[in-house]
Structures are given as structure tokens and as C-alpha cells.
Write a protein that holds these residues in place. Structure first.
Motif, PDB file in Angstrom:
ATOM      1  N   GLY A  90     -23.259  19.605 -32.773  1.00 55.60           N
ATOM      2  CA  GLY A  90     -24.579  20.631 -34.059  1.00 55.60           C
ATOM      3  C   GLY A  90     -25.374  20.161 -34.752  1.00 55.60           C
ATOM      4  N   SER A  91     -26.602  20.647 -34.594  1.00 50.44           N
ATOM      5  CA  SER A  91     -27.737  19.906 -35.304  1.00 50.44           C
ATOM      6  C   SER A  91     -27.747  19.317 -36.304  1.00 50.44           C
ATOM      7  N   GLY A  92     -26.906  20.050 -37.418  1.00 50.02           N
ATOM      8  CA  GLY A  92     -26.808  19.873 -38.891  1.00 50.02           C
ATOM      9  C   GLY A  92     -26.423  18.526 -39.087  1.00 50.02           C
ATOM     10  N   TYR A  93     -25.889  17.790 -38.461  1.00 54.57           N
ATOM     11  CA  TYR A  93     -25.215  16.260 -39.156  1.00 54.57           C
ATOM     12  C   TYR A  93     -26.594  15.598 -38.469  1.00 54.57           C
ATOM     13  N   LEU A  94     -27.120  15.166 -38.007  1.00 59.23           N
ATOM     14  CA  LEU A  94     -28.205  14.785 -37.124  1.00 59.23           C
ATOM     15  C   LEU A  94     -29.527  14.703 -38.357  1.00 59.23           C
ATOM     16  N   THR A  95     -29.602  15.691 -39.442  1.00 61.63           N
ATOM     17  CA  THR A  95     -30.239  16.429 -39.839  1.00 61.63           C
ATOM     18  C   THR A  95     -29.887  16.098 -41.914  1.00 61.63           C
ATOM     19  N   ALA A  96     -28.788  16.143 -42.044  1.00 57.95           N
ATOM     20  CA  ALA A  96     -27.816  14.837 -42.605  1.00 57.95           C
ATOM     21  C   ALA A  96     -28.094  13.810 -42.505  1.00 57.95           C
ATOM     22  N   ALA A  97     -28.251  12.631 -40.964  1.00 54.68           N
ATOM     23  CA  ALA A  97     -28.233  12.094 -41.877  1.00 54.68           C
ATOM     24  C   ALA A  97     -29.624  10.908 -41.558  1.00 54.68           C
ATOM     25  N   ALA A  98     -30.511  12.126 -41.235  1.00 57.88           N
ATOM     26  CA  ALA A  98     -32.016  11.336 -41.183  1.00 57.88           C
ATOM     27  C   ALA A  98     -31.787  11.502 -43.223  1.00 57.88           C
ATOM     28  N   LYS A  99     -31.864  12.448 -43.709  1.00 56.94           N
ATOM     29  CA  LYS A  99     -31.774  12.496 -45.028  1.00 56.94           C
ATOM     30  C   LYS A  99     -31.379  11.707 -45.832  1.00 56.94           C
ATOM     31  N   SER A 100     -29.582  11.749 -45.485  1.00 52.96           N
ATOM     32  CA  SER A 100     -29.435  10.363 -46.192  1.00 52.96           C
ATOM     33  C   SER A 100     -30.277   8.820 -45.952  1.00 52.96           C
ATOM     34  N   ALA A 101     -30.977   8.974 -44.499  1.00 55.72           N
ATOM     35  CA  ALA A 101     -31.768   7.417 -44.519  1.00 55.72           C
ATOM     36  C   ALA A 101     -32.556   7.376 -45.408  1.00 55.72           C
ATOM     37  N   ASP A 102     -33.525   8.524 -44.941  1.00 55.16           N
ATOM     38  CA  ASP A 102     -35.335   8.722 -45.949  1.00 55.16           C
ATOM     39  C   ASP A 102     -34.736   8.969 -47.556  1.00 55.16           C
ATOM     40  N   GLU A 103     -33.563   8.936 -48.079  1.00 52.51           N
ATOM     41  CA  GLU A 103     -32.581   8.976 -49.384  1.00 52.51           C
ATOM     42  C   GLU A 103     -32.659   7.769 -50.210  1.00 52.51           C
ATOM     43  N   GLY A 104     -32.332   7.070 -49.335  1.00 49.49           N
ATOM     44  CA  GLY A 104     -32.680   5.287 -49.183  1.00 49.49           C
ATOM     45  C   GLY A 104     -30.671   5.805 -49.568  1.00 49.49           C
ATOM     46  N   ASN A 105     -29.966   6.204 -49.309  1.00 49.27           N
ATOM     47  CA  ASN A 105     -28.038   6.056 -49.880  1.00 49.27           C
ATOM     48  C   ASN A 105     -27.760   5.005 -48.911  1.00 49.27           C
ATOM     49  N   LEU A 106     -28.249   4.466 -47.424  1.00 47.40           N
ATOM     50  CA  LEU A 106     -27.710   3.360 -46.963  1.00 47.40           C
ATOM     51  C   LEU A 106     -27.832   2.385 -47.699  1.00 47.40           C
ATOM     52  N   ARG A 107     -26.767   1.599 -47.968  1.00 47.18           N
ATOM     53  CA  ARG A 107     -27.104  -0.016 -48.758  1.00 47.18           C
ATOM     54  C   ARG A 107     -25.945  -1.193 -48.291  1.00 47.18           C
ATOM     55  N   LEU A 108     -24.851  -0.918 -47.836  1.00 43.59           N
ATOM     56  CA  LEU A 108     -24.113  -2.176 -47.498  1.00 43.59           C
ATOM     57  C   LEU A 108     -24.674  -2.007 -45.287  1.00 43.59           C
ATOM     58  N   VAL A 109     -24.183  -2.821 -44.920  1.00 45.96           N
ATOM     59  CA  VAL A 109     -24.144  -2.736 -43.644  1.00 45.96           C
ATOM     60  C   VAL A 109     -23.409  -1.994 -43.230  1.00 45.96           C
ATOM     61  N   THR A 110     -22.480  -1.870 -43.169  1.00 41.86           N
ATOM     62  CA  THR A 110     -21.432  -0.752 -42.874  1.00 41.86           C
ATOM     63  C   THR A 110     -21.763   0.341 -43.049  1.00 41.86           C
ATOM     64  N   ASP A 111     -22.529   0.701 -43.784  1.00 44.71           N
ATOM     65  CA  ASP A 111     -23.225   1.846 -44.073  1.00 44.71           C
ATOM     66  C   ASP A 111     -24.249   2.818 -42.995  1.00 44.71           C
ATOM     67  N   PHE A 112     -24.920   1.545 -42.459  1.00 42.76           N
ATOM     68  CA  PHE A 112     -25.909   1.486 -41.740  1.00 42.76           C
ATOM     69  C   PHE A 112     -25.611   1.736 -40.312  1.00 42.76           C
ATOM     70  N   ALA A 113     -24.118   0.339 -40.343  1.00 41.86           N
ATOM     71  CA  ALA A 113     -22.857   0.621 -38.892  1.00 41.86           C
ATOM     72  C   ALA A 113     -22.428   1.753 -38.929  1.00 41.86           C
ATOM     73  N   ARG A 114     -21.902   2.428 -40.105  1.00 42.13           N
ATOM     74  CA  ARG A 114     -20.977   3.697 -39.335  1.00 42.13           C
ATOM     75  C   ARG A 114     -22.377   5.241 -38.940  1.00 42.13           C
ATOM     76  N   VAL A 115     -23.767   5.174 -40.183  1.00 42.75           N
ATOM     77  CA  VAL A 115     -24.270   6.071 -39.114  1.00 42.75           C
ATOM     78  C   VAL A 115     -24.972   5.877 -37.586  1.00 42.75           C
ATOM     79  N   ALA A 116     -25.411   4.160 -37.487  1.00 42.25           N
ATOM     80  CA  ALA A 116     -25.686   4.044 -36.475  1.00 42.25           C
ATOM     81  C   ALA A 116     -24.220   4.323 -35.275  1.00 42.25           C
ATOM     82  N   LEU A 117     -23.472   4.273 -35.889  1.00 37.75           N
ATOM     83  CA  LEU A 117     -22.276   5.329 -34.550  1.00 37.75           C
ATOM     84  C   LEU A 117     -22.209   6.462 -34.316  1.00 37.75           C
TER      85      LEU A 117
END
Length: 914
Positions: A90-117
């Protein structure tokens, strides 16, 4: 999203997360109907325990998809697991991922890797996430403290970069090689990996092995992997599980993921099978009655254990199906069309992504809800069944094969579909066949564009690769089935040719196959859309009676009969049609019936094409027309001749220049299929304007010079009480002087400009004879005036435009056109005579003047640029040939040049019978 930052950072982190997630997920799960899974024994046979394990894995994955998919939007790892197991996210996940990136919730390298995967698995672009277009992969490659979390972070960083096919930047802080070396160099003394110094950790070792799987062809990596596998094998429990005293389903799932990534059988590999119990069979034993998984044996449902199980079982399912590993990634920009042809027809089609042909196929089969079987052998996976059709159905070496078409040609296949990596633009075809089954090499149609209701020949060639001679062999495809739309099918002959009759106009599928009863197909089924054209051509028609001209004008038709009939109806001329064994023919026109003079006299027809006569060998109802033909139906007696097209001498006499006309006839030699030498026609009457002469023994008639004007050379051979000796023919003879800028007129427009000047239609600037300015845009006054003259309009003004004074040269014509309803002013008191005319405006004027109607729509690349009120007019003028598109575009807003306008106006003049 952030409640599950790392799949495995430390036992402590996982401990407190487990409790919270288990409670949250348990509230959202609905109990399923599954009753449990029995352990399966290890078995190398193709059908025994493996089939049972595959079934159990599939059931478990299905249940987890249904349970975990209820939460929307899902967390990163759940979204990743659902997507990799083939479940819609569903499209809801990509929206949520975008929000997480925009709000600066990704800090650790594992955050970036997890969302990228997760983003990549769902089909998004990990390089452009959120409104800020965050490049998650670039963040990973340039993360300062990438090793601060221990092996966990570099491992997931490597997985994310590889999954999304990251193209490294020139100044990246971390390259793949850097990450691989760091991981290899950070092994513990016992051979595995751990977050902290000391003994190796099962989970972390599994994660690192998964990340290094793509680099095991490197000697130093292979050594590290072998030592880690040895350690893993040594710590595996007797029940097949992992985790030591703190055995958990998550640890076992992590090992299953690692083994499958490395290409190791998770069930039967001797290193990881303890007394017939494997990591995979042990993982299934953690499944509860409601489909959830527990963290520990005999424990309660656990949220983290459930999504870990989804990841581990998906990895196993992919391995059993011969697909790339769990973290292999998705190339969302490369989707491949897949066609699956069975023993008697197409069983599935679709478009899917895939690292291999097999993966793209499985994605399409799953979407089509079509069952399939894949078996693993030492040489790799093999597809053995689709839709219940198993290999060796016909008792030989028949089975499921595949082909890849690239750039319009088939690729020579040298590997299985489980390893063949398709490229963007490839077309994938999976088919049931054997060594007897060939691919279609080429398909040619004659004519290239079939015409409605007319014969069309289809020539089919097949190809096969001769491995002994190492070359491609192309030959006629004999005996294959060919079908075009709803027309009757045919089989190809020894030359690969099949004769068909084209259906009515439209776009149809041309289908070719080699299906046959109780045997493998001879060729792989092939199909392509084919456009069948409406066989309607724009032609001119003349009806010549026994003593005078009867009718003439522009008509449309596919056959000569259709064009003649349309003109007669348009002109209100009565006629009679008779049917015979050889087709329909016209017996009487305007009361003149065949046999009027007591012999074999009657109505005959001929066609002038490209400056020469075409003597038809078929009836008028079977003779196919071409654009621009002139159809002449004339009353013919035994001795009636057709005069050859007249060319005066000189060909283009100037005003006042004497000229001559020579009339000849060439008889048609039916035996040899060609014209005989030209012979003069003596005694024919030739008329030019008011002057006339009779041809001498050499067929020649001479004329004095004529004033500028538009003339017609008329040749007749009327006789009293007899059929004509010569069928009346008419040739245009425009006599006109040259403009000062004559050389600027395009060659294609020169004759039309001359005719327009001679006929006083559209002349030079200001209606004069000095300069023409061919490339200048035609004005409203010029075009409307010329159109009114071509149609012979007369009329008094019903309104008075302030900008069209009575004395101006175009006033009479403009007011006549307004009175006839062809045009109106731009307002009640203004006409805008000097405004330029666009092509779509010209189309509207022509449609009104000629009463045109569109019966079909041409496909135009710039159709959206046409003003809605002008669409039908544009389609009408295109269909009937008054204005034509160029390279698929009509250019509605472009202005009409004066030379283009002259060509159109002369055609209008001829169509009106002038």
C-alpha cells in the motif's frame, strides 16, 4: 517507524522492544485457522520432505502476510517483509517513510539502511525520499561514524547499498570495498562476529554473513565466510535451532536468512542438519495455532518474533523457488513484460520486476494466482510445473523453457532462468516446449498495412540455434497457425506463407502459434497488434456519357465502384446496378443504358494514376483505389478509344504563346500485360476555351496564343447515332505569367500557385500579379475570398463590418462567404481581415464549405493542442485529405502559408466541378 530502529543492536534493546511490540501487535492480530506444523525430515529427493517443507513455509508466510498486513501503515521491517514475500504493502508506507525522512527522525546509519531497504522493496526510490528528496544511500556512504554500532551497521549499510544498486560518488567516505574489508577484519577469535568483544553472536554473525554473501567470490571473504559457517554449525542445537541456552526463533530466522543468501540449502546441508533437524524446520516449530510466532519454544505470541519469522521464511521460500536472496533488492525502474504460454494457449501475462527471469516469472504467476513448482538441483533451480502442467507431459525431454527478446531479437540462452539477469527493455516469454519448438524469427505482411476485407499474406520465419555449428538457423515456419483478429485462421505452407482476408478496419491481434493436439508446440506463440486500414481513398471521378459529360467531382471510396456510386448520389444522378457472377456493375446512368446502339456497347471504367492509364483486369467493385486516382466511367462502343493523358507543347505555355496538342492512344496488350506503342487519333475534336480544332492524321491540333486564364483542353469524339469514337477527356491548362518571387515558391506548390493565379482564386499580394510571398501566412481576408471564389459564391452583405469597406478588393467575397454561413466576424462589427489564419481555423472553414464529416479519428501526437470546437473539423479534413499531418502532428495553432492555401483552394475549386 522508529520503534524498531535496528533488527539487532544488542540483546538488551531487543528485550525491551520485544515486550512492547508483542503487546501492540497482539492487539491487532486476528487468530487464523492454522492448526500447527509437524516437523519434516530431511530428504534429498525432489518430491518428499522438500515438497512438505515448501508447503508448510507457504502456509506460514500466507498467515503472517494476513496478520502483519492489518497494520497500516506498517513499520519498516514489516513493510520490507511483506513486499519481499509478494504481498501488497500500500502507498501508506512510502508516505510514512517520507515523513520520517522529512522530520529528521533518521539518525543512525541503521536508520537510513532500514528505511532504504524497505523503500526499495516497496518499489520506491531510496535516493529520493520525502519532499526534501533525501538520498538515503548517499547518507549511508558518507556517514562519519558508520562503525560506531559495531558490525551491525556496516553490514546493513552494505545490504542497503547493494539492494538499491547504489552508484558510488567520487568523494564518498565509505565504499563497498571499505565496508567489506572492515567486516572481514573485525571477526572474533572463534570465527564469527559480535557487537562487543568476546565470543561471536549468532544474530550478528548471521547479519554479516548475509551482507558478505554477494562478495564470496573474493578469496579473503570466502575464507571468512567458511570459518564463520564452521562456528555457526558448531553452535547449532540438536533440535536445529540457534541461540544456545537463550534459544530464540529470531536467532534461527537470522541463520536461515544467511544460509539462503549464501546459496546453502537450509534443510539438507549436512553442516546445518542435526539428526534430520534443520534451522528451517526448527523455525516452523515456533509457529502458534493462530499463525503468529513465539520468541521462545512454548512461549506466547510475540510481535518481533512474528515479523522476524516472516523475513526468515520469506528467505527460505525464495531459496526454495530459486529466487535471489531476501536482500537482493528490487530494480523498480526495470519492469519486464512476461508472457507464459502453455501446451495449448497463453496461461498468464503480466509485468513484473525481477533480478532474474525466474523471479519476474514467479511474481507474475503469484499475481495471477497460478500454481507452480520449482525444484533445486546441484546445478540450480528448475521450474517443473505451471498451472498443473508438469515437465515430461508428453513423455520426452519436454518441459518449461524461456526466451528473452532484446531490441527486437531473441537472445541466445546459455543458462537457466534462475540465474539469467534481464535488462531494461527485455521481453520475457516462458513456454512449454522441447528441442522441436522454435522461436518466431520474423513476421511480414503483404501489404504491410492490411486493408479491410482485402487479401493479406503473412510470411513467418522461425529460428533455432545450431549448437553443433554454433550459429543461428533461420527457415520458413511451415504448418503454423496464423490468425488476424476475427478473420478465419490459416496454416502456413512450405514457404511459411499463409493467405488471410483482413477483417474490418481497426486494430487486431495477429496471432501465430504452433499448438497441436497431444504434442509439444512446434513454435513459441507470438502475437502483435496490427492496424487494418479503412480502405477509403480520396479520388476524382468523371462520368462521360455518349454525347456529353454527365457529372464530375471529388469522391471517396475503397473501390472504383464505391467512388462512382458516391459521386452519382452526391450529384443526384439516377443509375442502375446489376449483379452478375463476376460482381456488381453499373448498367445505366442518367437514363443511358447499355446496348443503346444495339451492340456490346455500355458503361466501362478506367483509372488514371500517376499520369498514366490503369486498365483494370477486375470489375469496378473489386478494383482497389489509391489516393489521388482519377476514375473515369464512360460509355464505350466497340471502337471507343481512351486518349492518352494530354501534354501540350510547350507543356506550360505563357500568355500569348502558341501551342499544339497531340492526341494518341495506346492499346492494352492483354496477352503480354502491357501497353502497345502509342498511335495517333485522327479526327478527334479538341477544344481550348473558345477555340477548337480537329486532329490531323498525326493526331495533332494547333492553337494560337491565349490570354492569361484557366483553360481546359477537352478532347471528344462524339458521333451521331453511335457510341463515341473517343471517350471525352479533360486536361487542365492554366496559362499565367510569373511572379517576381516565383523562385521562392516550393516545387510541390508551383502548379497550384500557377493554377490559382490563372483562375483568379488566390493571387499575389493585394490580389495582384507582382509578388506572391509564398511563405507568408495567409490572412483571413485572402483565404475567405479565395474560398468564396472557388465555390462560386455570390451574395449581398447581411451585416457591415467596419474593417471591411465596400471598395476593398476582398469585400464582395467576404460578404458572400458570410451570407453563405461559412464564416463570421470576430465580433458584430469586426471581421479582422488582416489576421492570419491557423490550420485549425482553415479546417473549420473547409468543413463548413464542403460539408465534411469525420467517420474515423486519426491519432495525433498534438491532439490536446486542438481547440475542442475544432476537433471534428480537423479530423474531417485529415480523413478526406484536405490537410495532412506531418510526422503524426497536425500543428493546429500553426499558420497556413499562402502557398499551402493555394494548394487547398485549387483542390476545392476542382471539387466543386470547375
Amino acid at each position: 517507524m522508529n520503534a524498531e530502529k535496528d533488527m539487532k543492536e544488542t540483546r538488551g534493546i531487543r528485550g525491551w522492544l520485544r515486550g512492547a511490540l508483542a503487546m501492540i501487535v497482539a492487539l491487532q492480530f486476528v487468530a487464523g485457522a492454522w492448526t500447527g506444523v509437524a516437523g519434516a525430515a530431511s530428504d534429498d529427493s525432489a518430491g518428499g520432505a522438500k515438497a512438505s517443507i515448501r508447503q508448510q513455509v507457504g502456509q506460514a508466510v500466507d498467515s503472517l502476510q494476513a496478520l502483519l498486513g492489518k497494520t497500516q501503515p506498517p513499520s519498516d521491517w514489516v513493510a520490507f517483509g511483506l513486499a519481499r514475500s509478494g504481498s501488497p504493502v500500500g502507498s501508506g508506507y512510502l508516505t510514512a517513510a517520507a515523513k520520517s525522512a522529512d522530520e529528521g527522525n533518521l539518525r543512525l546509519v541503521t536508520d537510513f539502511a532500514r528505511v532504504a531497504l524497505a523503500v526499495n522493496a516497496v518499489g520506491g526510490d531510496a535516493r529520493k525520499v520525502g519532499s526534501g528528496k533525501t538520498d538515503l544511500l548517499g547518507k549511508i556512504a558518507n556517514f562519519d561514524k558508520i562503525t560506531a554500532q559495531g558490525p551491525n551497521a556496516p553490514a546493513y549499510a552494505l545490504l542497503a547499498l547493494d539492494a538499491a544498486g547504489y552508484v558510488p560518488g567520487a568523494n564518498d567516505k565509505w565504499t563497498r570495498d571499505d565496508l567489506v574489508k572492515w567486516l572481514v577484519d573485525r571477526r572474533t577469535a572463534d570465527g564469527g562476529w559480535s557487537l562487543t568483544a568476546g565470543k561471536s553472536d549468532t544474530d550478528i554473525t548471521g547479519i554479516v554473513l548475509t551482507a558478505l554473501a554477494g562478495y564470496q567470490d573474493r578469496p579473503e571473504v570466502k575464507t571468512a565466510i567458511d570459518e564463520a559457517l564452521k562456528w555457526l554449525s558448531g553452535v547449532q542445537l540438536a533440535n536445529g535451532g540457534f541461540g544456545g541456552a537463550a534459544e530464540s526463533s529470531e536467532s534461527t530466522a537470522q541463520v536461515v536468512i544467511a544460509l539462503t543468501a549464501l546459496g546453502i540449502d537450509p534443510v539438507n546441508d549436512a553442516r546445518f542438519s542435526k539428526d534430520g533437524k534443520s534451522a528451517l524446520t526448527r523455525l516452523l516449530e515456533f509457529r502458534l495455532a493462530d499463525g503468529q510466532f513465539s520468541h521462545t519454544a512454548g512461549g506466547k505470541a510475540d510481535g518481533m518474533a512474528s515479523y522476524y519469522a516472516l523475513l526468515g521464511l520469506t528467505a527460505a521460500e525464495r531459496w526454495l523457488d530459486g529466487l535471489p536472496g531476501l536482500y537482493a533488492g528490487v530494480n523498480a525502474t526495470a519492469k519486464f513484460p512476461v508472457t507464459v504460454n502453455g501446451v495449448s494457449g497463453t496461461v498468464a501475462t503480466g509485468t513484473a520486476t525481477g533480478k532474474t527471469v525466474l523471479e519476474a516469472l514467479v511474481n507474475v504467476l503469484n499475481a495471477s494466482k497460478l500454481a507452480y513448482k520449482v525444484e533445486r538441483y546441484s546445478f540450480g533451480p528448475m521450474l517443473t510445473s505451471i498451472g498443473g502442467v508438469d515437465s515430461a507431459k508428453f513423455g520426452g525431454y519436454d518441459g518449461w523453457n524461456y526466451g528473452v527478446k532484446r531490441g527486437g531479437a531473441w537472445v541466445t540462452i546459455t543458462e537457466g532462468m534462475g540465474t539469467f539477469a534481464p535488462k531494461a527493455g527485455d521481453e520475457l516469454v516462458v513456454y512449454y516446449g522441447s528441442g522441436e519448438t522454435s522461436l518466431i524469427h520474423s513476421v511480414k505482411l503483404d501489404p504491410a498495412t492490411p486493408r479491410a476485407g482485402q487479401p493479406v499474406t503473412v510470411t513467418v520465419e522461425k529460428e533455432a540455434f545450431d549448437w553443433d555449428k554454433n550459429k543461428l538457423v533461420v527457415s520458413p515456419a511451415e504448418g503454423v497457425n496464423v490468425k488476424l483478429g476475427n478473420a478465419a485462421a490459416a496454416k502456413t505452407d512450405k514457404d511459411g506463407k499463409a493467405a488471410l482476408t483482413a477483417p474490418q478496419a481497426g486494430t487486431f491481434a495477429l496471432a501465430i502459434d504452433g499448438y497441436r493436439a497431444d504434442a509439444v508446440p512446434t513454435v513459441v506463440a507470438w502475437s502483435a497488434p496490427v492496424k487494418v486500414a479503412t480502405h477509403v481513398k480520396n479520388v476524382s471521378v468523371r462520368v462521360e456519357g455518349d454525347a456529353s459529360a454527365t457529372a464530375s467531382g471529388i469522391a471517396q471510396g475503397g473501390t472504383a465502384f464505391e467512388a462512382i456510386e458516391q459521386l452519382l448520389k452526391a450529384k443526384g444522378v439516377k443509375y442502375e446496378v446489376q449483379q452478375s457472377s463476376f460482381g456488381k456493375y453499373i448498367n445505366s446512368i442518367a437514363g443511358i443504358a447499355g446496348g443503346k446502339y444495339g451492340g456490346y456497347d455500355g458503361w466501362n471504367f478506367a483509372v488514371a494514376r500517376g499520369g498514366d492509364w490503369v486498365i483494370p483486369g477486375v470489375g469496378a467493385d473489386a478494383f482497389l483505389l489509391e489516393e489521388g486516382d482519377e476514375v473515369v466511367i464512360y460509355y464505350k462502343g466497340d471502337a471507343t478509344l481512351l486518349a492518352d493523358p494530354i501534354v501540350p507543347s510547350p507543356a506550360k505555355p505563357k500568355p500569348g504563346q502558341a501551342f499544339s496538342v497531340t492526341v494518341t492512344n495506346r492499346a492494352w496488350d492483354w496477352e503480354n500485360g502491357k501497353f502497345e506503342a502509342a498511335k495517333p487519333i485522327a479526327g478527334a475534336k479538341v477544344t481550348v476555351g473558345k477555340a477548337s480544332a480537329v486532329t490531323d492524321a498525326n493526331g495533332k491540333a494547333s492553337f494560337p496564343g491565349q490570354a492569361e486564364g484557366y483553360y481546359k483542353i477537352e478532347v471528344t469524339g462524339y458521333a451521331k447515332d453511335a457510341a463515341p469514337s473517343v471517350a471525352r477527356s479533360v486536361t487542365a491548362l492554366p496559362i499565367a505569367g510569373a511572379y517576381k518571387d516565383q523562385s521562392a515558391i516550393a516545387a510541390w506548390a508551383a502548379d497550384a500557385v500557377t493554377a490559382s493565379r490563372a483562375a483568379k482564386l488566390l493571387r499575389g499580394i493585394g490580389d495582384g500579379t507582382e509578388t506572391f510571398k509564398p511563405k507568408q501566412a495567409v490572412t483571413r481576408a485572402e483565404f475567405v475570398s479565395a474560398l468564396a471564389r472557388a465555390l462560386g459564391l455570390n451574395g449581398k452583405p447581411a451585416t457591415t463590418f467596419k474593417d471591411v469597406p465596400a471598395g476593398v478588393w476582398y469585400a464582395k467575397d467576404v460578404y458572400a462567404a458570410v451570407a453563405a454561413g461559412l464564416v463570421s466576424g470576430v465580433s458584430a462589427n469586426a471581421f479582422a481581415p488582416d489576421a492570419t489564419l491557423t490550420r485549425e481555423q482553415a479546417a473549420i472553414l473547409l468543413t463548413r464549405a464542403l460539408k465534411l464529416k469525420a467517420t474515423a479519428n486519426a491519432e495525433l501526437a498534438d491532439a490536446k493542442q486542438i481547440t475542442p470546437s475544432a476537433v471534428s473539423a480537423v479530423q474531417a479534413v485529415i480523413q478526406q485529405g484536405w490537410l495532412t499531418p506531418y510526422e503524426g502532428k497536425f500543428a493546429p495553432k500553426a499558420t497556413l502559408t499562402r502557398e499551402q492555401a493555394a494548394a487547398v483552394i485549387v483542390r476545392v475549386w476542382h471539387a466543386s466541378g470547375k
